[in-house]
Design an enzyme around this catalytic site. Structure first.
Site: not given
Length: 317
Positions: A63, A186
């Protein structure tokens, strides 16, 4: 005039000052030789008590880099900063970055940037989770502005594959890079509001998303009804281990987020998903390559930017 070796050295520094300040592996070897060891130690301590810190740091780093570049701007805590807008409201891990920064300031004042701390801490947390250990260039500097509006341009969980690839392509990342980076799911976690519509009323049909395995629909429905602010791992097999299990699951319709599931069926990405699902080492190698690429997005170097004393505020505040 006699030109000495010292004169030549001075001339080189005056003509090419930026060259010596470009990111490189081991940037702090002389100025703060214990920097990477300090970061690794503190990340390891945090990981022992909270292994989900890997997902938190990956999300923070992503981000940050895709909103104005890898400049540490997500760490700023002013009311108009990126940190308090839209999807960044659920970003966490700031306390760990601040702890690392405080230790580094004690040993090497005004030397190691917050942007580098974030990149190195993320790298170390991935390795602790079973992911690849890789060298990354350091020498980034911290940005001098924040871009709250840019947060809303981050790729979302319902995006099309075309939009997803275009998002990464704009930063010179190819399909192999983009799919590998999404493989960070994951160890990812998603709140139920990100996929609730897939369980009960997909596209206004009143039915679950037909692309989601029916057993997964039932399991997620139970989870989402169990508490007030429920969330779940995006990898339904090994949620705390950095491996390629995520890719195997989305190939059998067990993707939690819509975008994740789309990668397995879209012709632009399905073959890459299959390759990563079949070869854990391949996935990890490409993930490391993609992380180095991502960490170089629009960085400040040389005399640009600053080295913040506190990661949460500009130096002039």
């Amino acid at each position: 005039m006699k030109i000495t070796n010292f004169s030549i050295l001075l001339l080189v520094f005056f003509i090419f000052p930026i060259t010596f300040a470009q990111p490189r592996v081991g940037f702090y070897n002389n100025s703060c030789p214990n920097a990477e060891t300090i970061i690794q130690t503190l990340v390891s301590d945090e990981f022992e008590s909270d292994p989900t810190i890997t997902a938190a740091l990956l999300r923070m780093h992503f981000h940050d880099c895709f909103v104005g570049g890898c400049d540490g701007s997500i760490l700023l805590n002013s009311t108009d900063s990126e940190r308090f807008v839209g999807p960044n409201l659920s970003v966490r891990g700031f306390e760990l970055i601040d702890e690392i920064k405080a230790e580094l300031e004690a040993q090497c004042p005004s030397n190691v940037s917050c942007a580098d701390i974030m990149a190195l801490a993320t790298r170390d947390s991935v390795a602790l989770s079973g992911g690849p250990s890789y060298n990354i260039p350091t020498g980034r500097r911290d940005g001098l502005r924040t871009n709250a509006n840019g947060v809303f341009n981050l790729i979302g969980p319902t995006a099309s594959v075309a939009a997803f690839l275009s998002f990464f392509g704009d930063k010179d990342m190819n399909t192999l890079d983009a799919v590998a980076l999404l493989g960070a799911h994951t160890v990812g976690v998603g709140s139920c509001d990100l996929f609730q519509d897939r369980l009960v009323n997909f596209n206004g049909t009143g039915l679950p998303d037909p692309s989601m395995d029916s057993d997964l629909v039932a399991n997620l429905t139970t989870i989402c009804e169990a508490s007030e602010n429920p969330s779940t791992g995006l990898d339904r097999s090994t949620p705390l281990t950095f491996d390629n299990a995520f890719f195997g699951q989305i190939r059998v319709r067990r993707g939690v987020l819509q975008l994740d599931q789309r990668l397995a069926t879209d012709e632009a990405t399905s073959s890459v998903v299959a390759q990563y699902a079949a070869d854990n080492d391949l996935f990890k190698r490409q993930f490391a390559i993609a992380m180095v690429k991502m960490g170089a997005v629009d960085v400040f170097t040389g005399e640009d930017g600053e080295i913040r004393t506190n990661c949460w505020a500009f130096n002039n505040n």
